[in-house]
Design a protein around this motif. Sequence first.
Motif, PDB file in Angstrom:
ATOM      1  N   LYS A 116      13.323  -1.093   2.340  1.00 32.56           N
ATOM      2  CA  LYS A 116      13.547  -1.413   1.453  1.00 32.56           C
ATOM      3  C   LYS A 116      13.318  -2.697   0.533  1.00 32.56           C
ATOM      4  CE  LYS A 116      18.441  -1.113  -1.237  1.00 32.56           C
ATOM      5  NZ  LYS A 116      19.754  -0.807  -1.362  1.00 32.56           N
ATOM      6  N   SER A 117      13.558  -3.868   0.673  1.00 37.27           N
ATOM      7  CA  SER A 117      13.793  -4.453  -0.247  1.00 37.27           C
ATOM      8  C   SER A 117      11.839  -4.323  -0.308  1.00 37.27           C
ATOM      9  CB  SER A 117      13.982  -5.978   0.876  1.00 37.27           C
ATOM     10  OG  SER A 117      12.997  -6.286   1.481  1.00 37.27           O
ATOM     11  N   ALA A 118      10.896  -4.146   0.549  1.00 35.81           N
ATOM     12  CA  ALA A 118       9.393  -4.190  -0.062  1.00 35.81           C
ATOM     13  C   ALA A 118       9.096  -3.262  -0.594  1.00 35.81           C
ATOM     14  CB  ALA A 118       8.800  -4.316   1.124  1.00 35.81           C
ATOM     15  N   LEU A 119       9.952  -2.118  -0.881  1.00 33.59           N
ATOM     16  CA  LEU A 119       9.717  -0.559  -2.002  1.00 33.59           C
ATOM     17  C   LEU A 119      10.351  -1.452  -3.240  1.00 33.59           C
ATOM     18  CD1 LEU A 119      10.324   2.204   0.221  1.00 33.59           C
ATOM     19  CD2 LEU A 119       8.536   0.881  -0.538  1.00 33.59           C
ATOM     20  N   VAL A 120      11.322  -1.967  -3.180  1.00 40.05           N
ATOM     21  CA  VAL A 120      12.216  -2.312  -4.601  1.00 40.05           C
ATOM     22  C   VAL A 120      11.159  -3.911  -5.155  1.00 40.05           C
ATOM     23  CG1 VAL A 120      14.046  -3.412  -5.388  1.00 40.05           C
ATOM     24  CG2 VAL A 120      14.296  -1.980  -3.878  1.00 40.05           C
ATOM     25  N   LYS A 121      10.477  -4.839  -4.244  1.00 41.84           N
ATOM     26  CA  LYS A 121       9.914  -5.339  -4.999  1.00 41.84           C
ATOM     27  C   LYS A 121       8.812  -4.962  -5.562  1.00 41.84           C
ATOM     28  CE  LYS A 121       7.401  -9.523  -2.492  1.00 41.84           C
ATOM     29  NZ  LYS A 121       6.449 -10.530  -1.826  1.00 41.84           N
ATOM     30  N   ASN A 122       8.101  -3.900  -4.734  1.00 45.42           N
ATOM     31  CA  ASN A 122       7.021  -3.022  -5.269  1.00 45.42           C
ATOM     32  C   ASN A 122       6.867  -2.059  -6.475  1.00 45.42           C
ATOM     33  OD1 ASN A 122       4.233  -3.955  -4.243  1.00 45.42           O
ATOM     34  ND2 ASN A 122       5.643  -4.553  -2.086  1.00 45.42           N
ATOM     35  N   GLY A 123       8.216  -1.528  -6.909  1.00 45.77           N
ATOM     36  CA  GLY A 123       8.092  -0.773  -8.159  1.00 45.77           C
ATOM     37  C   GLY A 123       8.903   0.574  -7.297  1.00 45.77           C
ATOM     38  N   ILE A 124       9.365   0.513  -6.854  1.00 45.78           N
ATOM     39  CA  ILE A 124       9.724   1.911  -5.847  1.00 45.78           C
ATOM     40  C   ILE A 124      11.550   1.383  -6.398  1.00 45.78           C
ATOM     41  CG2 ILE A 124      10.234   3.459  -4.435  1.00 45.78           C
ATOM     42  CD1 ILE A 124       7.719   3.258  -5.908  1.00 45.78           C
ATOM     43  N   GLN A 125      12.370   2.580  -6.620  1.00 47.00           N
ATOM     44  CA  GLN A 125      13.589   2.039  -6.715  1.00 47.00           C
ATOM     45  C   GLN A 125      14.817   3.603  -5.695  1.00 47.00           C
ATOM     46  OE1 GLN A 125      15.991   3.504 -10.195  1.00 47.00           O
ATOM     47  NE2 GLN A 125      17.476   4.192  -9.416  1.00 47.00           N
ATOM     48  N   VAL A 126      15.015   2.307  -4.974  1.00 41.49           N
ATOM     49  CA  VAL A 126      15.261   3.138  -3.638  1.00 41.49           C
ATOM     50  C   VAL A 126      16.927   3.290  -3.944  1.00 41.49           C
ATOM     51  CG1 VAL A 126      16.387   2.760  -0.809  1.00 41.49           C
ATOM     52  CG2 VAL A 126      14.347   1.601  -1.680  1.00 41.49           C
ATOM     53  N   PHE A 153       0.694  -1.169   0.160  1.00 42.84           N
ATOM     54  CA  PHE A 153       0.322  -0.234   0.204  1.00 42.84           C
ATOM     55  C   PHE A 153       0.876   1.231  -0.098  1.00 42.84           C
ATOM     56  CE2 PHE A 153      -3.855   1.618   2.515  1.00 42.84           C
ATOM     57  CZ  PHE A 153      -3.982   2.656   1.622  1.00 42.84           C
ATOM     58  N   ALA A 154       2.173   1.311   0.639  1.00 41.29           N
ATOM     59  CA  ALA A 154       2.710   2.383   1.143  1.00 41.29           C
ATOM     60  C   ALA A 154       3.306   2.796  -0.370  1.00 41.29           C
ATOM     61  CB  ALA A 154       4.096   2.736   2.134  1.00 41.29           C
ATOM     62  N   ALA A 155       4.401   1.868  -0.964  1.00 35.88           N
ATOM     63  CA  ALA A 155       4.731   1.969  -2.722  1.00 35.88           C
ATOM     64  C   ALA A 155       3.080   2.397  -3.201  1.00 35.88           C
ATOM     65  CB  ALA A 155       4.901   0.659  -2.759  1.00 35.88           C
ATOM     66  N   TRP A 156       2.327   1.953  -3.506  1.00 31.01           N
ATOM     67  CA  TRP A 156       1.178   2.549  -4.592  1.00 31.01           C
ATOM     68  C   TRP A 156       0.899   3.930  -3.808  1.00 31.01           C
ATOM     69  CZ3 TRP A 156      -3.171   5.338  -4.676  1.00 31.01           C
ATOM     70  CH2 TRP A 156      -3.488   4.431  -5.838  1.00 31.01           C
ATOM     71  N   VAL A 157       0.906   4.141  -2.765  1.00 30.96           N
ATOM     72  CA  VAL A 157       0.440   5.629  -2.760  1.00 30.96           C
ATOM     73  C   VAL A 157       1.956   6.633  -3.051  1.00 30.96           C
ATOM     74  CG1 VAL A 157       0.791   7.249  -0.603  1.00 30.96           C
ATOM     75  CG2 VAL A 157      -0.710   5.356  -0.407  1.00 30.96           C
ATOM     76  N   LEU A 158       3.309   6.056  -2.702  1.00 32.30           N
ATOM     77  CA  LEU A 158       4.551   6.674  -3.358  1.00 32.30           C
ATOM     78  C   LEU A 158       4.644   7.224  -4.439  1.00 32.30           C
ATOM     79  CD1 LEU A 158       7.786   5.115  -0.883  1.00 32.30           C
ATOM     80  CD2 LEU A 158       7.163   7.298  -1.303  1.00 32.30           C
ATOM     81  N   ARG A 159       3.599   5.855  -5.651  1.00 33.68           N
ATOM     82  CA  ARG A 159       3.992   6.039  -6.947  1.00 33.68           C
ATOM     83  C   ARG A 159       2.748   7.187  -7.517  1.00 33.68           C
ATOM     84  NH1 ARG A 159       4.147   0.601  -6.588  1.00 33.68           N
ATOM     85  NH2 ARG A 159       2.025   0.088  -7.581  1.00 33.68           N
ATOM     86  N   ASP A 160       1.856   7.205  -6.702  1.00 30.83           N
ATOM     87  CA  ASP A 160       0.753   7.665  -6.772  1.00 30.83           C
ATOM     88  C   ASP A 160       1.284   9.601  -6.806  1.00 30.83           C
ATOM     89  OD1 ASP A 160      -2.601   8.202  -7.953  1.00 30.83           O
ATOM     90  OD2 ASP A 160      -2.230   9.018  -5.628  1.00 30.83           O
ATOM     91  N   ILE A 161       1.768   9.559  -5.788  1.00 30.23           N
ATOM     92  CA  ILE A 161       2.427  11.057  -5.276  1.00 30.23           C
ATOM     93  C   ILE A 161       3.624  11.398  -6.694  1.00 30.23           C
ATOM     94  CG2 ILE A 161       1.489  11.622  -3.202  1.00 30.23           C
ATOM     95  CD1 ILE A 161       3.826  10.570  -2.426  1.00 30.23           C
ATOM     96  N   GLY A 162       3.791  10.480  -7.838  1.00 33.51           N
ATOM     97  CA  GLY A 162       5.229  10.870  -7.910  1.00 33.51           C
ATOM     98  C   GLY A 162       6.580  10.085  -7.587  1.00 33.51           C
ATOM     99  N   PHE A 163       6.985   9.718  -6.631  1.00 30.50           N
ATOM    100  CA  PHE A 163       7.956   9.024  -6.055  1.00 30.50           C
ATOM    101  C   PHE A 163       8.204   7.718  -6.107  1.00 30.50           C
ATOM    102  CE2 PHE A 163       7.433  12.651  -1.844  1.00 30.50           C
ATOM    103  CZ  PHE A 163       7.213  13.561  -3.085  1.00 30.50           C
ATOM    104  N   ARG A 164       8.946   7.617  -7.375  1.00 29.32           N
ATOM    105  CA  ARG A 164       9.181   6.459  -7.999  1.00 29.32           C
ATOM    106  C   ARG A 164      10.401   5.917  -7.796  1.00 29.32           C
ATOM    107  NH1 ARG A 164       5.646   3.999 -11.489  1.00 29.32           N
ATOM    108  NH2 ARG A 164       3.300   4.689 -12.109  1.00 29.32           N
TER     109      ARG A 164
END
Length: 204
Positions: free
Chosen positions: A165-175, A142-153
Motif C-alpha cells: 500500500k505505502s509503495a503504491l501511494v508513494k508512486n502516485g496510486i491512490q489506495v 514498475f507495478a505502479a507505472w503499469v497501473l497508471r498506464d492501464i488507467g487504474f489510478r
Amino acid sequence: MSTRLIQGPAVTTLPIDHRGRQVLLDAYAYQGNNEHEQILALIHRSPEADPDVVPIVRLHSGCVTGDVFHSLRCDCYQQLQLALDAICTAPLGAIVYLPYQEGRGIGLYKKLLAYGRQDRGADTIEANVEIGVPVDARDYEFAAWVLRDIGFRTVTLLSGNPLKKSALVKNGIQVNKCAPLKSASNRYNERYIRTKRKRMSHDI
C-alpha cells in the motif's frame, strides 16, 4: 527503475479456466529495464460496469514453487486463487503479476537456500538474514507505472501487506482501501504465516 526504458504494452486476450469456468481476460505485458523485469496485467471488465467503478487489484509476486507446483510452504497459490475469485467476478479488476519478484525479490535459488535455513529452525526473516539477503527486496515502482498506464489510478488493493500500500501511494496510486485475502494455514506454512503477521505486520 527508469520508466523511460519501459516497453509495451503488448496486448492480447487471454481465455482462462478458473475453477471450471471459462473467463476472458485482457492481457497487457510490459518489459522493464532488463529482460528479467517483466509484468503481466490481466484485466477483467464487465460490459455493464459503471465507468466510475474503483477497480480491485492484486499485485502478485511470482512464486514458482507455490503458483506452479502448489507448494504448502507458503500461501502464494491460495492467495492467487482467491484473487482470481474476486477479480473474475468483479465489474473491473486486475491481477498485476510480477514474475521477477520470486522469493520476495531474491530469486528462486536464494529462496531455496533460505528454505534450507528454515528447515534448521530459522523463520523467514532470520533465514534471509543468515544468507545475507534482504528480508524483502521487492520494489513496486514498475507495478505502479503499469497501473497508471492501464488507467487504474485509484484502486482497492487485495492485500494485507502494508508495504504494498505505502509503495503504491508513494508512486502516485491512490489506495481506496485494502481488502486482505485470508487463506487457511497448514502444518507446513503455519510459521511462515505467523511470521508475516507478527513480525511483518501483514493483515492475513
